[in-house]
Design a protein around this motif. Structure first.
Motif, PDB file in Angstrom:
ATOM      1  N   MET A   1       0.838  -1.218   0.000  1.00  0.00           N
ATOM      2  CA  MET A   1       0.000   0.000   0.000  1.00  0.00           C
ATOM      3  C   MET A   1       0.863   1.255   0.000  1.00  0.00           C
ATOM      4  O   MET A   1       0.452   2.340   0.410  1.00  0.00           O
ATOM      5  N   MET A   2       2.095   1.132  -0.478  1.00  0.00           N
ATOM      6  CA  MET A   2       2.975   2.304  -0.576  1.00  0.00           C
ATOM      7  C   MET A   2       2.427   3.219  -1.670  1.00  0.00           C
ATOM      8  O   MET A   2       2.092   2.762  -2.767  1.00  0.00           O
ATOM      9  N   ARG A   3       2.303   4.491  -1.376  1.00  0.00           N
ATOM     10  CA  ARG A   3       1.811   5.447  -2.367  1.00  0.00           C
ATOM     11  C   ARG A   3       2.905   6.446  -2.705  1.00  0.00           C
ATOM     12  O   ARG A   3       3.801   6.678  -1.911  1.00  0.00           O
ATOM     13  N   HIS A   8      -0.311  10.551  -2.069  1.00  0.00           N
ATOM     14  CA  HIS A   8      -0.522  10.714  -0.635  1.00  0.00           C
ATOM     15  C   HIS A   8      -1.087  12.119  -0.327  1.00  0.00           C
ATOM     16  O   HIS A   8      -2.058  12.253   0.413  1.00  0.00           O
ATOM     17  N   ALA A   9      -0.474  13.134  -0.944  1.00  0.00           N
ATOM     18  CA  ALA A   9      -0.915  14.516  -0.697  1.00  0.00           C
ATOM     19  C   ALA A   9      -2.372  14.688  -1.121  1.00  0.00           C
ATOM     20  O   ALA A   9      -3.183  15.286  -0.405  1.00  0.00           O
ATOM     21  N   MET A  12      -4.673  12.918   1.374  1.00  0.00           N
ATOM     22  CA  MET A  12      -4.774  13.657   2.633  1.00  0.00           C
ATOM     23  C   MET A  12      -5.605  14.936   2.462  1.00  0.00           C
ATOM     24  O   MET A  12      -6.337  15.328   3.361  1.00  0.00           O
ATOM     25  N   ALA A  13      -5.479  15.569   1.289  1.00  0.00           N
ATOM     26  CA  ALA A  13      -6.252  16.801   1.028  1.00  0.00           C
ATOM     27  C   ALA A  13      -7.747  16.475   1.027  1.00  0.00           C
ATOM     28  O   ALA A  13      -8.561  17.193   1.613  1.00  0.00           O
ATOM     29  N   LYS A  15      -9.140  13.969   2.553  1.00  0.00           N
ATOM     30  CA  LYS A  15      -9.501  13.602   3.910  1.00  0.00           C
ATOM     31  C   LYS A  15      -9.745  14.852   4.756  1.00  0.00           C
ATOM     32  O   LYS A  15     -10.688  14.925   5.541  1.00  0.00           O
ATOM     33  N   LYS A  16      -8.860  15.852   4.561  1.00  0.00           N
ATOM     34  CA  LYS A  16      -9.000  17.090   5.321  1.00  0.00           C
ATOM     35  C   LYS A  16     -10.301  17.811   4.947  1.00  0.00           C
ATOM     36  O   LYS A  16     -11.025  18.317   5.801  1.00  0.00           O
ATOM     37  N   ALA A  25     -20.573  21.045  10.160  1.00  0.00           N
ATOM     38  CA  ALA A  25     -21.987  20.686  10.294  1.00  0.00           C
ATOM     39  C   ALA A  25     -22.400  20.503  11.758  1.00  0.00           C
ATOM     40  O   ALA A  25     -23.581  20.413  12.064  1.00  0.00           O
ATOM     41  N   ARG A  26     -21.434  20.447  12.632  1.00  0.00           N
ATOM     42  CA  ARG A  26     -21.751  20.204  14.044  1.00  0.00           C
ATOM     43  C   ARG A  26     -21.572  21.488  14.819  1.00  0.00           C
ATOM     44  O   ARG A  26     -20.465  22.000  14.922  1.00  0.00           O
ATOM     45  N   ASP A  27     -22.649  21.990  15.371  1.00  0.00           N
ATOM     46  CA  ASP A  27     -22.468  23.219  16.135  1.00  0.00           C
ATOM     47  C   ASP A  27     -23.124  23.168  17.507  1.00  0.00           C
ATOM     48  O   ASP A  27     -23.037  24.130  18.259  1.00  0.00           O
ATOM     49  N   ALA A  28     -23.755  22.060  17.829  1.00  0.00           N
ATOM     50  CA  ALA A  28     -24.427  21.975  19.127  1.00  0.00           C
ATOM     51  C   ALA A  28     -23.412  21.777  20.248  1.00  0.00           C
ATOM     52  O   ALA A  28     -22.404  21.101  20.078  1.00  0.00           O
ATOM     53  N   THR A 178     -19.165   4.034  25.235  1.00  0.00           N
ATOM     54  CA  THR A 178     -18.032   3.259  24.733  1.00  0.00           C
ATOM     55  C   THR A 178     -17.964   1.936  25.477  1.00  0.00           C
ATOM     56  O   THR A 178     -18.107   1.898  26.698  1.00  0.00           O
TER      57      THR A 178
END
Lengths: 200, 200
Positions: A1-3, A8-9, A12-13, A15-16, A25-28, A178
Motif C-alpha cells: 500500500m505504498m503510495r 498521498h498529498a 490527505m487533502a 480527507k481534510k 456541520a456540528r455546532d451543538a 463506549t
C-alpha cells in the motif's frame, strides 16, 4: 500500500476537506451523559483521564467512587493535589467481599446521595459516578431513579458513569457510550497478577 | 431477578471463593506491552489515567505524543504539575492537515527516537507512545522496527501504545489489548461538536 508522495498529498487533502465539512456541520454544545462499559480495561482509567483533562480546562469536577478498589489511596492522593477535584470514595469493597446485601444497599445509597447533591449543584462541570453500573446490576439502586435524576442535570454538565453491564435503559438515555472490549489480557493468558500502575 | 438475602449471601460467597482461587493462581509480575485501539473514545484518555495512577504509586513516567490534538495545552499543563512525568508533544497536527509525507515521516521519526531513548533508560517505569498506531498505519515508521525496540524494554517496564488500527503484529506482541468500541456517539447522532473536557 505504498503510495507516491503526490498520491498521498491528494488523499490527505480529500480527507481534510471531508473532515472540515463534517466539523462545520456540528455546532451543538451540550452536557453529555457518558457511559464507559464492557469487560475490558480502561473504564475507570478513562474517567480518571477525563478528570485530568477537565482540570486542564479549569473545570470543576466531582467524582464519587461506588466500589472501593477501582482506585487506590495513591490515586486518591494524586486527585487530592487538585483543589478543582471533589473526590469521594464511598464504596466499602466489592460486594463479594461483604456478603451483606442490606449493608451494600445502604453504602450504594450513600454514594448516590453524594452524586445527587453534585448534580443539583450548578458549580460542577463534570461529575463521575465510578462503578455505578455495578450497583445498578445488583439492584442496589433502581435504574429509574438514576435516570430521573440524570434528567434534571444542568444543560452543560457532563456526567460520566462507569462499570460493566450498563443497563439498557441507561445506554438508551446516554449521549456517548463506549464499550471497552477485552482483546487480550495477561491475567488469563499468562498467569500475570494485578500490578501497580496497570490494574490499580 | 430479585433474590432473598440468604440467596444473595450464598451467591456472593461463591463468587468470592472463585475470585480468591483465581487470584492465588496468578503470581507472575512483568512489565506489559499494552495497546489501546478501536474507533471509540478513551484510548488516549485511559493512557492519561494510567499516567496519573502511576504517579500515585511514585512511578516515573514518560509520555510522547505522536499526533497533536489528542491533548491540549491545558492537559499538558496539568501533566507539567507532576515532576514525575516527562511529557513530550512531538506531533505537528494530524497528517491530513500537513499533506507533506516526508515532513510527517521526519516528525514521526523524531517522536520515535524519544520513545527509544526512554525505553533504553531503566529509570522509566511507564512509557506512553500516544497515537503511535496512526503513524504505523500510514507507514511513517516500520512496525518491525517498533517491535524490535519493544523486545529490548526492561523486564518491569510497562509500555502503552494508543491509536486506532493497531497493526496485527503489534497486537500479537502485546500482553494487554483493549478495543475501545464505539456504541453511541453524539457527533454522529445529534450533531454535537467536539467539546472541552470530553473530546479535548
Amino acid at each position: 500500500m505504498m503510495r507516491t508522495d503526490a498520491e498521498h498529498a491528494e488523499r490527505m487533502a480529500k480527507k481534510k476537506a471531508a473532515q472540515d465539512s463534517k466539523v462545520a456541520a456540528r455546532d451543538a454544545e451540550k452536557g453529555l451523559i457518558i457511559v464507559h462499559t464492557g469487560k475490558g480495561k480502561g473504564k475507570t482509567t478513562a474517567a480518571l483521564g477525563m478528570v485530568i483533562r477537565a482540570v486542564g480546562h479549569g473545570m470543576r469536577v466531582g467524582m464519587v467512587q461506588f466500589v472501593k478498589g477501582a482506585m487506590t489511596t495513591g490515586e486518591a492522593a494524586v486527585l487530592a493535589r487538585f483543589p478543582e477535584v471533589d473526590f469521594h470514595a464511598m464504596g466499602e469493597g466489592f460486594t463479594w467481599n461483604t456478603q451483606d446485601r442490606s449493608r451494600d444497599i445502604a453504602t450504594a445509597r450513600g454514594a448516590w446521595e453524594e452524586v445527587k447533591r453534585m448534580i443539583a449543584d450548578p458549580s460542577y462541570d463534570l461529575i463521575v459516578a465510578d462503578e455505578l453500573n455495578i450497583v445498578l446490576r445488583y439492584d442496589y439502586l433502581p435504574v429509574d431513579e438514576v435516570l430521573e435524576v440524570l434528567s434534571t442535570k444542568g444543560a452543560m454538565t457532563h456526567v460520566v458513569i462507569t462499570g460493566r453491564n450498563a443497563p439498557d435503559a441507561l445506554i438508551e438515555a446516554a449521549d456517548l457510550v463506549t464499550d471497552m472490549t477485552q482483546v487480550k489480557h495477561p491475567f488469563r493468558e499468562q498467569g500475570v497478577k494485578a500490578q501497580k500502575g496497570v490494574e490499580f
